[in-house]
Scaffold this motif. Structure first.
Motif, PDB file in Angstrom:
ATOM      1  N   GLU A  71      -6.271   6.150  -2.629  1.00 39.39           N
ATOM      2  CA  GLU A  71      -5.258   5.480  -1.814  1.00 39.39           C
ATOM      3  C   GLU A  71      -4.177   6.462  -1.371  1.00 39.39           C
ATOM      4  O   GLU A  71      -3.761   6.461  -0.204  1.00 39.39           O
TER       5      GLU A  71
ATOM      6  N   PRO B  98       0.839  -1.200   0.000  1.00 40.93           N
ATOM      7  CA  PRO B  98       0.000   0.000   0.000  1.00 40.93           C
ATOM      8  C   PRO B  98       0.870   1.245   0.000  1.00 40.93           C
ATOM      9  O   PRO B  98       2.051   1.212   0.356  1.00 40.93           O
TER      10      PRO B  98
ATOM     11  N   ASN C  64      -2.934   5.115   6.544  1.00 39.12           N
ATOM     12  CA  ASN C  64      -3.612   3.827   6.427  1.00 39.12           C
ATOM     13  C   ASN C  64      -4.616   3.917   5.283  1.00 39.12           C
ATOM     14  O   ASN C  64      -5.642   4.581   5.402  1.00 39.12           O
ATOM     15  N   SER C  65      -4.312   3.236   4.175  1.00 33.74           N
ATOM     16  CA  SER C  65      -5.205   3.259   3.012  1.00 33.74           C
ATOM     17  C   SER C  65      -5.926   1.936   2.821  1.00 33.74           C
ATOM     18  O   SER C  65      -6.548   1.713   1.782  1.00 33.74           O
ATOM     19  N   THR C  66      -5.845   1.042   3.821  1.00 35.98           N
ATOM     20  CA  THR C  66      -6.358  -0.320   3.657  1.00 35.98           C
ATOM     21  C   THR C  66      -7.744  -0.534   4.241  1.00 35.98           C
ATOM     22  O   THR C  66      -8.254  -1.661   4.219  1.00 35.98           O
TER      23      THR C  66
ATOM     24  N   SER D 249      -5.536   8.831   1.362  1.00 34.56           N
ATOM     25  CA  SER D 249      -5.667   8.143   2.651  1.00 34.56           C
ATOM     26  C   SER D 249      -4.301   7.916   3.287  1.00 34.56           C
ATOM     27  O   SER D 249      -4.133   8.089   4.500  1.00 34.56           O
ATOM     28  N   ALA D 250      -3.325   7.533   2.478  1.00 34.58           N
ATOM     29  CA  ALA D 250      -1.976   7.288   2.998  1.00 34.58           C
ATOM     30  C   ALA D 250      -1.375   8.547   3.580  1.00 34.58           C
ATOM     31  O   ALA D 250      -0.733   8.515   4.639  1.00 34.58           O
TER      32      ALA D 250
ATOM     33  N   ARG E  24     -12.580   3.848   2.840  1.00 38.74           N
ATOM     34  CA  ARG E  24     -12.755   3.896   1.384  1.00 38.74           C
ATOM     35  C   ARG E  24     -13.858   2.939   0.955  1.00 38.74           C
ATOM     36  O   ARG E  24     -13.979   1.840   1.481  1.00 38.74           O
TER      37      ARG E  24
ATOM     38  N   PRO F 181     -14.428  -2.245   7.898  1.00 35.94           N
ATOM     39  CA  PRO F 181     -13.389  -1.231   7.686  1.00 35.94           C
ATOM     40  C   PRO F 181     -13.908   0.193   7.908  1.00 35.94           C
ATOM     41  O   PRO F 181     -13.177   1.046   8.424  1.00 35.94           O
TER      42      PRO F 181
ATOM     43  N   GLN G 220     -15.282  -3.078  -0.832  1.00 38.58           N
ATOM     44  CA  GLN G 220     -15.466  -3.194  -2.277  1.00 38.58           C
ATOM     45  C   GLN G 220     -16.946  -3.355  -2.584  1.00 38.58           C
ATOM     46  O   GLN G 220     -17.576  -4.308  -2.144  1.00 38.58           O
TER      47      GLN G 220
ATOM     48  N   GLU H 127       1.167   3.818   1.842  1.00 36.82           N
ATOM     49  CA  GLU H 127       1.809   4.274   3.083  1.00 36.82           C
ATOM     50  C   GLU H 127       3.052   3.458   3.409  1.00 36.82           C
ATOM     51  O   GLU H 127       3.927   3.929   4.138  1.00 36.82           O
TER      52      GLU H 127
ATOM     53  N   VAL I 122     -10.851  -0.561   3.388  1.00 31.46           N
ATOM     54  CA  VAL I 122     -11.570  -0.510   2.114  1.00 31.46           C
ATOM     55  C   VAL I 122     -12.732  -1.491   2.089  1.00 31.46           C
ATOM     56  O   VAL I 122     -12.607  -2.641   2.523  1.00 31.46           O
TER      57      VAL I 122
END
Length: 371
Positions: free
Chosen positions: A96, A9, A105-107, A99-100, A156, A144, A111, A11, A109
Motif C-alpha cells: 500500500e 488509504p 492510488n493504493s486502492t 503504491s501510494a 495490487r 482494478p 483480493q 495516499e 486491489v
C-alpha cells in the motif's frame, strides 16, 4: 477528509507528506511515477538527519532497507513484484505504501480467494446497459487491474496463492504481453498497459500447497521475502506505531505503560520459542504469533479498558486479552496456553513480581472461563 473514513488509504492519510516530497523532488522518475525511487524509499522508511530535509518524514514500515530498495527497483522494471512471507509481516502495508508513493492510488486491489474469477482481474459487464445498448466499452466494467493498466498505475493482488490456477494463469499474459483482449467487441477491443503499470502481489508462505504458482507465473515476478520480525526493538517500534494510530483513530487518550509492552513482547517471544521446539503441530498454537497479532491483543486490551474499565491499561486486562485472542482451538490451544501460564508466567511472577503477578491472574481467569 480522513475523519470521514474508517481507515483512510495511505495516499490520503499521508497526503501532506507526499505533496511536500513531490514539491522538493528533483530526482529522476521512471515512467509516470509521482516520486523518484529515492523519495519513495524515504517516504516508506522515514527521514534521517543525514538527508538534510527541512522537515521530518515519519517511518511507516519497519524492516530491512534492502527489502524496500529491491521492491522499488522491481517496480521500475517490467516485472511484477511478489511480496511473500508469514502472516502479519507487513506485506500488504508495504504494498500500500509503495503504491501510494508511486502513483498516489493504493486502492486498485483484487483480493485473491477461492471465489476469485478471471473477470475480477480483467473485466465484466453492466448487464442492464448490455441489454439496453449492447456490448461496448461504455457497458464494460474494468477490473482494478485493468484500470491500473489504462492509467499507468500500480495494481495490487492480495493473497495470490489463494486464487485458483486459471485465475493465476490469466495474469501471465497481462504481465508478459501488457495488454488485455476483449473478444466480445469488434472495435476498440484491446486495452494496452500505459508506462508505469505494474502489479504488486502478496502471498503467505504458510499457504504453500494451496494453489502453488506455476513456473511461468513465477518467472514474471521478482520475489521479495519478508521475514518475521525477531528484533524486540524493531517489534516494539512497530507495536508503538500501530498503537498510536489506533488510539488516534478511536480518539482514545490512554497511555500504554512500557512495562506492559515489555510483558507483551516477552510473552510472544516465549510462545514463539515454545512453538519452534514443539515436537508436533498439535503442540503449537494455531496463531502465527505475528507482530500483527500482538497489535490485535493490545487493541483488545485498550478498547476493553476504555469501555469497560477505568480507562487505564492494566496487566490483568492484557493477560485476559492475550488468552482470548490466541485460544482459537478448544481444547488444544487452551492446553498450550495453560501450560505456558503455569510453566513460564507463574515462575516469572514469583521471581519478578509487579505487573507479572497481575498478568498471571488475568490469564488464569481467561483460561478458566474458556475451559
Amino acid at each position: 477528509m480522513t475523519n470521514e473514513m474508517l481507515r483512510a488509504p495511505a495516499e490520503v492519510k499521508y497526503a501532506e507528506e507526499l505533496d511536500w516530497l513531490e514539491s522538493i523532488d528533483d530526482g529522476p522518475k521512471p515512467f509516470s511515477w509521482r516520486l523518484s525511487p529515492r523519495m519513495v524509499r524515504l517516504f516508506v522508511l522515514g527521514s534521517e538527519r543525514s538527508d538534510g530535509l527541512d522537515r521530518e518524514i515519519s517511518q511507516k514500515w519497519f524492516g530491512d532497507r534492502s527489502f524496500v530498495e529491491r521492491s522499488i527497483v522491481t517496480l521500475a522494471s517490467d516485472r511484477g513484484l511478489l511480496l511473500i512471507g508469514d502472516p502479519g509481516t507487513g506485506k500488504s502495508w508495504l504494498a500500500e505504501l509503495l503504491s501510494a508513493a508511486i502513483c498516489r492510488n493504493s486502492t486498485l486491489v483484487v483480493q485473491g480467494t477461492a471465489g476469485t474469477t478471471e473477470d475480477h482481474i480483467k473485466y465484466s459487464w453492466n448487464v442492464s446497459m448490455v441489454i439496453a445498448k449492447g456490448q461496448s466499452r461504455e457497458s464494460m466494467i474494468p477490473s482494478p487491474i485493468m484500470t491500473a493498466m489504462e492509467q499507468g498505475m500500480i495494481g495490487r493482488f492480495e493473497e495470490l496463492t489463494r486464487s485458483t490456477s486459471d485465475v493465476q494463469d490469466a495474469l501471465i499474459s497481462i504481465l508478459s504481453e501488457k495488454y488485455v483482449s476483449i473478444p466480445e467487441l469488434d472495435t476498440d477491443n484491446t486495452v494496452f498497459a500505459r508506462p508505469g503499470f505494474s502489479i504488486i502481489a502478496t502471498a503467505n508462505s504458510r499457504d504453500r500447497g494451496v494453489n502453488d504458482l506455476s513456473s511461468a507465473l513465477k518467472r514474471r515476478f521478482n520475489f521479495v521475502r519478508i521475514p518475521v520480525v525477531t528484533s524486540k526493538t524493531s517489534e516494539a517500534e512497530i507495536v508503538r506505531f500501530r498503537t498510536t494510530e489506533l488510539l488516534r483513530r478511536h480518539r482514545i487518550e490512554l497511555d500504554v505503560p512500557p512495562t506492559l509492552l515489555d510483558i507483551l513482547l516477552q510473552s510472544f517471544a516465549d510462545l514463539r520459542a515454545a512453538a519452534a521446539s514443539a515436537a508436533s503441530e498439535d503442540e503449537k498454537l494455531e496463531s502465527a504469533l505475528s507482530t500483527a497479532e500482538q497489535i490485535g491483543v493490545l487493541e483488545d486490551a485498550i478498547l476493553h479498558s476504555h469501555f469497560f474499565g477505568d480507562r487505564t491499561l492494566r496487566a490483568q486486562t492484557l493477560g485476559g486479552a492475550l488468552v482470548g485472542s490466541l485460544a482459537r482451538r478448544a481444547p488444544e490451544d487452551l492446553a498450550i496456553l495453560n501450560k505456558y501460564w503455569h510453566g513460564v508466567v507463574e515462575p516469572r511472577s514469583k521471581k519478578d513480581g509487579g505487573e507479572w503477578t497481575n498478568f498471571l491472574e488475568g490469564g488464569r481467569q481467561a483460561i478458566s472461563t474458556l475451559s
